[in-house]
Design a protein around this motif. Structure first.
Motif, PDB file in Angstrom:
ATOM      1  N   LYS A  15      39.373  38.053  45.049  1.00 40.04           N
ATOM      2  CA  LYS A  15      40.292  37.865  46.171  1.00 40.04           C
ATOM      3  C   LYS A  15      41.744  37.881  45.718  1.00 40.04           C
ATOM      4  N   VAL A  16      42.033  37.326  44.563  1.00 33.92           N
ATOM      5  CA  VAL A  16      43.405  37.308  44.043  1.00 33.92           C
ATOM      6  C   VAL A  16      43.852  38.720  43.695  1.00 33.92           C
ATOM      7  N   ILE A  17      42.976  39.499  43.091  1.00 31.52           N
ATOM      8  CA  ILE A  17      43.325  40.880  42.756  1.00 31.52           C
ATOM      9  C   ILE A  17      43.581  41.687  44.019  1.00 31.52           C
ATOM     10  N   VAL A  18      42.721  41.524  45.020  1.00 27.07           N
ATOM     11  CA  VAL A  18      42.905  42.246  46.285  1.00 27.07           C
ATOM     12  C   VAL A  18      44.208  41.819  46.952  1.00 27.07           C
ATOM     13  N   GLU A  19      44.507  40.549  46.934  1.00 23.91           N
ATOM     14  CA  GLU A  19      45.723  40.041  47.577  1.00 23.91           C
ATOM     15  C   GLU A  19      46.986  40.604  46.924  1.00 23.91           C
ATOM     16  N   HIS A  20      47.008  40.684  45.599  1.00 19.12           N
ATOM     17  CA  HIS A  20      48.207  41.139  44.898  1.00 19.12           C
ATOM     18  C   HIS A  20      48.343  42.658  44.848  1.00 19.12           C
ATOM     19  N   PHE A  21      47.237  43.376  44.855  1.00 20.86           N
ATOM     20  CA  PHE A  21      47.293  44.822  44.671  1.00 20.86           C
ATOM     21  C   PHE A  21      46.790  45.606  45.880  1.00 20.86           C
ATOM     22  N   GLU A  22      46.738  44.966  47.045  1.00 14.18           N
ATOM     23  CA  GLU A  22      46.240  45.645  48.246  1.00 14.18           C
ATOM     24  C   GLU A  22      47.149  46.805  48.639  1.00 14.18           C
ATOM     25  N   ILE A  81      44.752  48.214  33.962  1.00 10.85           N
ATOM     26  CA  ILE A  81      46.004  48.154  33.215  1.00 10.85           C
ATOM     27  C   ILE A  81      47.075  47.421  34.010  1.00 10.85           C
ATOM     28  N   ARG A  82      47.148  47.674  35.319  1.00 13.21           N
ATOM     29  CA  ARG A  82      48.157  47.001  36.150  1.00 13.21           C
ATOM     30  C   ARG A  82      47.902  45.507  36.259  1.00 13.21           C
ATOM     31  N   VAL A  83      46.644  45.117  36.385  1.00 18.66           N
ATOM     32  CA  VAL A  83      46.313  43.690  36.426  1.00 18.66           C
ATOM     33  C   VAL A  83      46.670  43.038  35.101  1.00 18.66           C
ATOM     34  N   ALA A  84      46.397  43.719  34.004  1.00 21.88           N
ATOM     35  CA  ALA A  84      46.714  43.168  32.686  1.00 21.88           C
ATOM     36  C   ALA A  84      48.214  43.035  32.483  1.00 21.88           C
ATOM     37  N   SER A  85      48.994  43.992  32.968  1.00 17.77           N
ATOM     38  CA  SER A  85      50.439  43.929  32.754  1.00 17.77           C
ATOM     39  C   SER A  85      51.126  42.946  33.698  1.00 17.77           C
ATOM     40  N   ARG A 102      34.961  44.215  38.261  1.00 19.32           N
ATOM     41  CA  ARG A 102      35.857  43.476  39.152  1.00 19.32           C
ATOM     42  C   ARG A 102      36.881  44.412  39.786  1.00 19.32           C
ATOM     43  N   CYS A 103      37.376  45.385  39.010  1.00 21.96           N
ATOM     44  CA  CYS A 103      38.318  46.371  39.555  1.00 21.96           C
ATOM     45  C   CYS A 103      37.632  47.252  40.594  1.00 21.96           C
ATOM     46  N   ARG A 104      36.392  47.647  40.327  1.00 26.33           N
ATOM     47  CA  ARG A 104      35.632  48.484  41.261  1.00 26.33           C
ATOM     48  C   ARG A 104      35.413  47.745  42.578  1.00 26.33           C
ATOM     49  N   ARG A 105      35.047  46.478  42.493  1.00 24.18           N
ATOM     50  CA  ARG A 105      34.814  45.697  43.706  1.00 24.18           C
ATOM     51  C   ARG A 105      36.109  45.471  44.482  1.00 24.18           C
ATOM     52  N   ALA A 106      37.212  45.269  43.776  1.00 23.37           N
ATOM     53  CA  ALA A 106      38.503  45.093  44.458  1.00 23.37           C
ATOM     54  C   ALA A 106      38.903  46.368  45.182  1.00 23.37           C
ATOM     55  N   LYS A 107      38.724  47.505  44.529  1.00 28.56           N
ATOM     56  CA  LYS A 107      39.060  48.789  45.149  1.00 28.56           C
ATOM     57  C   LYS A 107      38.197  49.040  46.382  1.00 28.56           C
ATOM     58  N   LYS A 108      36.907  48.728  46.272  1.00 31.23           N
ATOM     59  CA  LYS A 108      35.999  48.904  47.401  1.00 31.23           C
ATOM     60  C   LYS A 108      36.366  47.979  48.548  1.00 31.23           C
ATOM     61  N   MET A 109      36.744  46.734  48.235  1.00 36.93           N
ATOM     62  CA  MET A 109      37.109  45.784  49.280  1.00 36.93           C
ATOM     63  C   MET A 109      38.368  46.237  50.024  1.00 36.93           C
ATOM     64  N   VAL A 110      39.344  46.772  49.292  1.00 39.58           N
ATOM     65  CA  VAL A 110      40.570  47.268  49.931  1.00 39.58           C
ATOM     66  C   VAL A 110      40.262  48.466  50.810  1.00 39.58           C
TER      67      VAL A 110
END
Length: 98
Positions: free
Chosen positions: A38-45, A61-65, A75-83
């Motif tokens: 949820k935090v990844i989706v919120e910040h990178f939506e 890479i963007r989450v890491a930076s 986790r990145c795949r699920r965030a992308k799918k959720m968005v």
């Protein structure tokens, strides 16, 4: 999350402290359980919504930076799918309004 420290929250601890001290003795951690899907989706939506064909490695890479946290590809795949699902749902709702 932003001070790059892992907080350990113990539930039902009898001697729980109710104050927060900003001084840390622990080392900087690149694994943080607070940075979840949820935090990844919120910040990178907005970023993922603007670039729907962005590769998973680029999201990682963007989450890491930005957040200084290592996340796995799942986790990145699920965030992308959720968005994408969220944007598709908005599209269906807008067409229903017409």
């Amino acid at each position: 999350m932003f001070c790059r420290r892992e907080l350990k929250i113990i539930r039902n601890e009898p001697n729980r402290m109710k104050s927060y001290h900003d001084e840390h003795n622990c080392c900087v951690s690149f694994r943080n359980k607070i940075v979840n899907l949820k935090v990844i989706v919120e910040h990178f939506e907005a970023t993922i919504g603007d670039h729907p064909k962005m590769k998973l490695r680029e999201i990682q890479i963007r989450v890491a930076s930005k957040m200084h946290v290592n996340v796995n590809m799942t986790r990145c795949r699920r965030a992308k799918k959720m968005v994408k699902d969220k944007l598709a749902g908005n599209f269906v709702q807008e067409l229903a309004m017409l």
